[in-house]
Design a protein around this motif. Sequence first.
Motif, PDB file in Angstrom:
ATOM      1  N   MET A 155      81.982  55.124  15.933  1.00  0.00           N
ATOM      2  CA  MET A 155      81.694  55.242  17.445  1.00  0.00           C
ATOM      3  C   MET A 155      82.141  56.726  17.881  1.00  0.00           C
ATOM      4  O   MET A 155      83.168  57.320  17.344  1.00  0.00           O
ATOM      5  CB  MET A 155      82.963  54.335  18.178  1.00  0.00           C
ATOM      6  N   PRO A 156      81.332  57.360  18.381  1.00  0.00           N
ATOM      7  CA  PRO A 156      81.660  58.923  18.710  1.00  0.00           C
ATOM      8  C   PRO A 156      82.648  59.101  19.953  1.00  0.00           C
ATOM      9  O   PRO A 156      82.239  58.076  21.022  1.00  0.00           O
ATOM     10  CB  PRO A 156      80.296  59.746  19.299  1.00  0.00           C
ATOM     11  N   ILE A 157      83.404  59.944  20.063  1.00  0.00           N
ATOM     12  CA  ILE A 157      84.462  60.261  21.094  1.00  0.00           C
ATOM     13  C   ILE A 157      84.574  61.632  21.373  1.00  0.00           C
ATOM     14  O   ILE A 157      83.802  62.416  20.552  1.00  0.00           O
ATOM     15  CB  ILE A 157      85.834  59.655  20.954  1.00  0.00           C
ATOM     16  N   ASP A 158      84.955  62.034  22.439  1.00  0.00           N
ATOM     17  CA  ASP A 158      85.106  63.537  22.681  1.00  0.00           C
ATOM     18  C   ASP A 158      83.614  64.322  22.641  1.00  0.00           C
ATOM     19  O   ASP A 158      83.512  65.174  21.852  1.00  0.00           O
ATOM     20  CB  ASP A 158      86.097  64.360  21.731  1.00  0.00           C
ATOM     21  N   ASN A 159      82.657  63.582  23.326  1.00  0.00           N
ATOM     22  CA  ASN A 159      81.533  64.414  23.205  1.00  0.00           C
ATOM     23  C   ASN A 159      80.717  64.441  21.899  1.00  0.00           C
ATOM     24  O   ASN A 159      79.999  65.447  21.628  1.00  0.00           O
ATOM     25  CB  ASN A 159      81.683  65.737  24.156  1.00  0.00           C
ATOM     26  N   GLY A 160      81.126  63.497  20.943  1.00  0.00           N
ATOM     27  CA  GLY A 160      80.676  63.654  19.477  1.00  0.00           C
ATOM     28  C   GLY A 160      81.477  64.543  18.616  1.00  0.00           C
ATOM     29  O   GLY A 160      81.089  64.785  17.531  1.00  0.00           O
ATOM     30  N   GLU A 161      82.528  65.418  19.199  1.00  0.00           N
ATOM     31  CA  GLU A 161      83.350  66.217  18.291  1.00  0.00           C
ATOM     32  C   GLU A 161      84.044  65.197  17.414  1.00  0.00           C
ATOM     33  O   GLU A 161      84.369  65.987  16.447  1.00  0.00           O
ATOM     34  CB  GLU A 161      84.114  66.946  19.104  1.00  0.00           C
ATOM     35  N   SER A 185      78.106  65.436  10.475  1.00  0.00           N
ATOM     36  CA  SER A 185      79.631  64.751  10.085  1.00  0.00           C
ATOM     37  C   SER A 185      80.349  65.702   8.969  1.00  0.00           C
ATOM     38  O   SER A 185      79.648  66.570   8.400  1.00  0.00           O
ATOM     39  CB  SER A 185      79.189  63.517   9.394  1.00  0.00           C
ATOM     40  N   HIS A 186      81.374  65.261   8.696  1.00  0.00           N
ATOM     41  CA  HIS A 186      82.220  66.030   7.788  1.00  0.00           C
ATOM     42  C   HIS A 186      81.470  66.047   6.300  1.00  0.00           C
ATOM     43  O   HIS A 186      81.408  67.173   5.826  1.00  0.00           O
ATOM     44  CB  HIS A 186      83.740  65.672   7.666  1.00  0.00           C
ATOM     45  N   SER A 187      81.390  64.941   5.877  1.00  0.00           N
ATOM     46  CA  SER A 187      81.015  64.567   4.467  1.00  0.00           C
ATOM     47  C   SER A 187      79.583  64.842   4.176  1.00  0.00           C
ATOM     48  O   SER A 187      78.938  63.595   4.444  1.00  0.00           O
ATOM     49  CB  SER A 187      81.816  63.570   3.748  1.00  0.00           C
ATOM     50  N   LEU A 311      87.204  61.238  12.541  1.00  0.00           N
ATOM     51  CA  LEU A 311      87.090  62.198  11.747  1.00  0.00           C
ATOM     52  C   LEU A 311      86.432  63.240  12.549  1.00  0.00           C
ATOM     53  O   LEU A 311      85.450  62.878  13.396  1.00  0.00           O
ATOM     54  CB  LEU A 311      86.231  61.802  10.620  1.00  0.00           C
ATOM     55  N   SER A 312      86.653  64.638  12.397  1.00  0.00           N
ATOM     56  CA  SER A 312      85.739  65.679  13.346  1.00  0.00           C
ATOM     57  C   SER A 312      84.579  65.665  12.714  1.00  0.00           C
ATOM     58  O   SER A 312      84.103  65.661  11.634  1.00  0.00           O
ATOM     59  CB  SER A 312      86.566  66.959  13.042  1.00  0.00           C
ATOM     60  N   SER A 313      83.788  66.232  13.776  1.00  0.00           N
ATOM     61  CA  SER A 313      82.361  66.405  13.065  1.00  0.00           C
ATOM     62  C   SER A 313      81.989  68.215  13.490  1.00  0.00           C
ATOM     63  O   SER A 313      83.066  68.825  14.149  1.00  0.00           O
ATOM     64  CB  SER A 313      81.060  65.733  13.984  1.00  0.00           C
ATOM     65  N   THR A 314      81.004  68.589  13.025  1.00  0.00           N
ATOM     66  CA  THR A 314      80.612  70.091  13.583  1.00  0.00           C
ATOM     67  C   THR A 314      79.388  70.163  14.013  1.00  0.00           C
ATOM     68  O   THR A 314      78.648  69.419  14.261  1.00  0.00           O
ATOM     69  CB  THR A 314      80.825  70.967  12.261  1.00  0.00           C
ATOM     70  N   ALA A 315      79.203  71.241  14.730  1.00  0.00           N
ATOM     71  CA  ALA A 315      78.008  71.638  15.374  1.00  0.00           C
ATOM     72  C   ALA A 315      76.952  71.508  14.587  1.00  0.00           C
ATOM     73  O   ALA A 315      76.798  71.932  13.444  1.00  0.00           O
ATOM     74  CB  ALA A 315      77.907  73.045  16.160  1.00  0.00           C
ATOM     75  N   GLY A 316      75.541  70.822  15.076  1.00  0.00           N
ATOM     76  CA  GLY A 316      74.508  70.904  14.394  1.00  0.00           C
ATOM     77  C   GLY A 316      73.457  72.299  14.221  1.00  0.00           C
ATOM     78  O   GLY A 316      74.234  73.198  14.929  1.00  0.00           O
ATOM     79  N   ALA A 317      72.504  72.222  13.532  1.00  0.00           N
ATOM     80  CA  ALA A 317      71.780  73.588  13.177  1.00  0.00           C
ATOM     81  C   ALA A 317      71.330  73.990  14.522  1.00  0.00           C
ATOM     82  O   ALA A 317      71.239  75.208  14.793  1.00  0.00           O
ATOM     83  CB  ALA A 317      70.757  73.047  12.425  1.00  0.00           C
ATOM     84  N   CYS A 320      73.889  75.831  16.605  1.00  0.00           N
ATOM     85  CA  CYS A 320      74.316  77.127  15.939  1.00  0.00           C
ATOM     86  C   CYS A 320      73.233  78.332  16.112  1.00  0.00           C
ATOM     87  O   CYS A 320      73.645  79.586  16.211  1.00  0.00           O
ATOM     88  CB  CYS A 320      74.405  76.898  14.358  1.00  0.00           C
ATOM     89  N   ARG A 321      72.138  77.840  16.018  1.00  0.00           N
ATOM     90  CA  ARG A 321      71.216  78.827  16.413  1.00  0.00           C
ATOM     91  C   ARG A 321      71.307  79.300  17.823  1.00  0.00           C
ATOM     92  O   ARG A 321      70.931  80.666  17.846  1.00  0.00           O
ATOM     93  CB  ARG A 321      69.690  78.121  16.336  1.00  0.00           C
ATOM     94  N   ASN A 322      71.527  78.619  18.708  1.00  0.00           N
ATOM     95  CA  ASN A 322      71.579  78.800  20.002  1.00  0.00           C
ATOM     96  C   ASN A 322      72.808  79.478  20.432  1.00  0.00           C
ATOM     97  O   ASN A 322      72.912  80.173  21.455  1.00  0.00           O
ATOM     98  CB  ASN A 322      71.479  77.644  21.177  1.00  0.00           C
ATOM     99  N   SER A 323      73.844  79.572  19.508  1.00  0.00           N
ATOM    100  CA  SER A 323      75.158  80.438  19.897  1.00  0.00           C
ATOM    101  C   SER A 323      75.345  81.647  19.683  1.00  0.00           C
ATOM    102  O   SER A 323      74.269  82.228  19.147  1.00  0.00           O
ATOM    103  CB  SER A 323      76.232  79.736  19.081  1.00  0.00           C
TER     104      SER A 323
END
Length: 323
Positions: A155-161, A185-187, A311-317, A320-323
């Motif tokens: 289940m995602p929370i915090d906008n998927g973070e 995802s982390h792993s 568990l934390s997730s990170t920004a997708g590809a 990252c390209r748009n940042s």
Amino acid sequence: MIRLLQPLRKASNLRGAAWTAGALAVGYWAGVKDKEQSLRSLPSGWRACCDANPLSAKQKALAPKLAEIVGETYVQSNVEQKGSRVGKGVAHAVVKPGSIKEALEVLQACVDADACILPQGANTGLTGGSVPRGHEHGLDRPTVVINMSRLKSVMPIDNGEKLVCLAGAGIYDVLTKASELDRESHSVLGSIFLNPTTAAGVAFGSGGTQTRKGPVYTERLLYARVNEQGKVELCNSLGLRGEGDELYAKLEAGAITQDDVLPKCKLPASQTSYRTEVCKLDGRVARFNADVHGPDACRSEGKVLILASALSSTAGASACRNS
């Protein structure tokens, strides 16, 4: 001239033959060693010898007791299990709880019967860590494997973070859920195709191949431990509203939403300092899967029963390209 070259050609042919024979010998030796490795196994479990300790009355009644808790379909007795690569052993029982409450009752029943307890996810470990071992390894009690694979909501929370995962959720399943939100995802490991569980990642501190993520670490957890009086107690730092059956039902149904999140909970769901800590030469353990700081569940290696984690997730590809 031709006669002079003939001995050189013969010598060259002999050297080539010697190299070929040597390469074949090395290849044969490597093949034998690889076969030996693949055939290695842990000793084959409790009561494998005539000297094995007899079962107590409570231990004899344990499997039927577990069947009362989870249903006969989800209990197997005297099961031989094999690891993904090495390890083989016989479990007195393998039990698969279908709810958090069942998992807690199963754990207490095993403690009351003085059984060894082995939490298990997908049994994908390469070192035999989730395979029961026998009395020839010093165990004087039967082993019960508590397999958590039926509890697998994500289940995602915090906008998927962050992603709240029950113990049996596989890391490929988590990656799939995170990808739907353009997150990662982390792993994301080489073994992801085996779909090992998130709880195993927390218990062993897996990962660490990417410094921006570090090994699996979280302080937002729901887990059970056994106190000094032999009673199971619940530890809850998930940062979610509710408790008891109300919380369990939402977790099991995959129904956690942002409304269930406690805004005041600021506990980390990853080890953000890994990228700097791993580079320090200050006498401390740098590789975090050998670092046992934090909650009991982190690097617990089966000493507690993990039920859920965030568990934390990170920004997708694309992010990252748009940042």
